[in-house]
Structures are given as C-alpha cells and as structure tokens.
Design a protein around this motif. Structure first.
Motif, PDB file in Angstrom:
ATOM      1  N   GLU A  61      32.458 -65.177  13.730  1.00  0.00           N
ATOM      2  CA  GLU A  61      33.373 -65.179  14.870  1.00  0.00           C
ATOM      3  C   GLU A  61      33.872 -63.767  15.189  1.00  0.00           C
ATOM      4  O   GLU A  61      33.911 -63.357  16.355  1.00  0.00           O
ATOM      5  CB  GLU A  61      34.559 -66.088  14.569  1.00  0.00           C
ATOM      6  CG  GLU A  61      35.509 -66.259  15.731  1.00  0.00           C
ATOM      7  CD  GLU A  61      36.633 -67.216  15.383  1.00  0.00           C
ATOM      8  OE1 GLU A  61      37.796 -66.824  15.593  1.00  0.00           O
ATOM      9  OE2 GLU A  61      36.349 -68.330  14.915  1.00  0.00           O
TER      10      GLU A  61
ATOM     11  N   GLN B 109      31.015 -61.663  16.663  1.00  0.00           N
ATOM     12  CA  GLN B 109      30.740 -62.104  18.036  1.00  0.00           C
ATOM     13  C   GLN B 109      31.811 -61.575  18.990  1.00  0.00           C
ATOM     14  O   GLN B 109      31.503 -61.098  20.085  1.00  0.00           O
ATOM     15  CB  GLN B 109      30.669 -63.633  18.102  1.00  0.00           C
ATOM     16  CG  GLN B 109      30.269 -64.177  19.452  1.00  0.00           C
ATOM     17  CD  GLN B 109      28.858 -63.794  19.834  1.00  0.00           C
ATOM     18  OE1 GLN B 109      27.981 -63.655  18.995  1.00  0.00           O
ATOM     19  NE2 GLN B 109      28.620 -63.627  21.117  1.00  0.00           N
ATOM     20  N   ASP B 110      33.088 -61.634  18.573  1.00  0.00           N
ATOM     21  CA  ASP B 110      34.180 -61.126  19.395  1.00  0.00           C
ATOM     22  C   ASP B 110      34.041 -59.620  19.602  1.00  0.00           C
ATOM     23  O   ASP B 110      34.213 -59.118  20.711  1.00  0.00           O
ATOM     24  CB  ASP B 110      35.528 -61.450  18.745  1.00  0.00           C
ATOM     25  CG  ASP B 110      36.701 -60.943  19.567  1.00  0.00           C
ATOM     26  OD1 ASP B 110      36.789 -61.309  20.761  1.00  0.00           O
ATOM     27  OD2 ASP B 110      37.516 -60.164  19.021  1.00  0.00           O
TER      28      ASP B 110
ATOM     29  N   ASP C 119      31.164 -58.919  21.976  1.00  0.00           N
ATOM     30  CA  ASP C 119      31.520 -59.336  23.333  1.00  0.00           C
ATOM     31  C   ASP C 119      32.460 -58.331  23.983  1.00  0.00           C
ATOM     32  O   ASP C 119      32.271 -57.948  25.141  1.00  0.00           O
ATOM     33  CB  ASP C 119      32.175 -60.722  23.294  1.00  0.00           C
ATOM     34  CG  ASP C 119      32.547 -61.219  24.673  1.00  0.00           C
ATOM     35  OD1 ASP C 119      31.660 -61.258  25.547  1.00  0.00           O
ATOM     36  OD2 ASP C 119      33.728 -61.567  24.885  1.00  0.00           O
ATOM     37  N   ARG C 120      33.452 -57.870  23.236  1.00  0.00           N
ATOM     38  CA  ARG C 120      34.410 -56.910  23.796  1.00  0.00           C
ATOM     39  C   ARG C 120      33.746 -55.575  24.116  1.00  0.00           C
ATOM     40  O   ARG C 120      34.021 -54.978  25.152  1.00  0.00           O
ATOM     41  CB  ARG C 120      35.576 -56.719  22.831  1.00  0.00           C
ATOM     42  CG  ARG C 120      36.492 -57.934  22.792  1.00  0.00           C
ATOM     43  CD  ARG C 120      37.586 -57.796  21.791  1.00  0.00           C
ATOM     44  NE  ARG C 120      38.459 -56.674  22.089  1.00  0.00           N
ATOM     45  CZ  ARG C 120      39.519 -56.368  21.368  1.00  0.00           C
ATOM     46  NH1 ARG C 120      39.838 -57.083  20.313  1.00  0.00           N
ATOM     47  NH2 ARG C 120      40.264 -55.326  21.696  1.00  0.00           N
TER      48      ARG C 120
END
Length: 141
Positions: free
Chosen positions: A117, A120-121, A124-125
């Motif tokens: 998680e 992935q965050d 993505d950012r």
C-alpha cells in the motif's frame, strides 16, 4: 543374500544429485535475499531521487511566485536583490499547480514503508507530481 553389495554404487548418482540440489537451493536462497535487498535499495533510491528532484523544482517555482500583500512585497524586495531568477507571471492556476506539485512530493509526507500500500501510494503521488510538473513547464514556456 538379501542385499546386493553394488546397490550403493548404483545409487551414488542419485545421492550426489540430491545433495547438490539441496546445496544449490540453500545457496540460491541466501544469494537471492542479498541480491533482492540490493535491488530494492537501488530502486528505492531511484524513486526517492525522482521525488526529490520534483520537490526541488516545485520549491524553486514557489519561491519565484509573485507576492500578494504589501507586507510580503516589502520582504520580497529585500530578497529579490539576492535572487537572480526572474519572478514567475501572476497566474492563480500556475500557483495552484506549483503548490499541489510540492504537496504531492513533500519529503515529510512520503512514506518509506515497505508495504504494498505504501509503495503504491508513493508511486501514485510521484506520477501525479510528474504530471503537474509537465503542466507547469508548459505554462512557463
């Protein structure tokens, strides 16, 4: 005679194969952990380097944004003497994108945990910040 004296010779190849296979699995597991850790450190460094590069661009742009209040104007006149970069054009959309780009890659808010998680965050950012930087660069050209 219940057992053949040559049974050991006939099974020699199987024993050596089994022994070699077991040693190979153990060595491979140990080498895999070392290589995996090294690869992970390399990729983590590359990702954080990119986020730092984007944050640096956003900081420079944020410091070049025009000041709005008279109090800030007095401070900017003093600091503009030391600054050799020209101020950016006054544009609310540009200001919003610069602030958002920095907020996406601000080092204190990015998680460096090694969970699916968190990774992935982070990815993505950084990807969203790259998009914002492209928008800002197009607005400035």
């Amino acid at each position: 005679m219940s057992s053949d004296p040559l049974d050991d010779v006939f099974n020699l190849e199987d024993r050596f194969y089994t022994q070699g296979y077991t040693q190979g699995v153990e060595d491979g597991a140990r080498a895999g952990r070392i290589e995996g850790r090294s690869f992970g450190m390399e990729k983590g460094f590359e990702k954080f380097l990119e986020s730092g590069r984007l944050a640096g661009k956003a900081i420079v742009w944020a410091n070049r944004l025009p000041k709005k209040t008279a109090k800030q104007k007095d401070a900017s006149e003093k600091s503009s003497e030391a600054c050799t970069l020209p101020p950016l054009p006054s544009n609310p959309r540009l200001e919003k994108n610069v602030k958002l780009a920095y907020a996406l890659v601000e080092p204190d808010t990015l998680s460096t945990d090694n969970s699916d998680e968190a990774v992935q965050d982070f990815d993505d950012r950084v990807k969203r910040a790259q998009g914002k930087v492209k928008i800002i660069e197009r607005m400035l050209n």
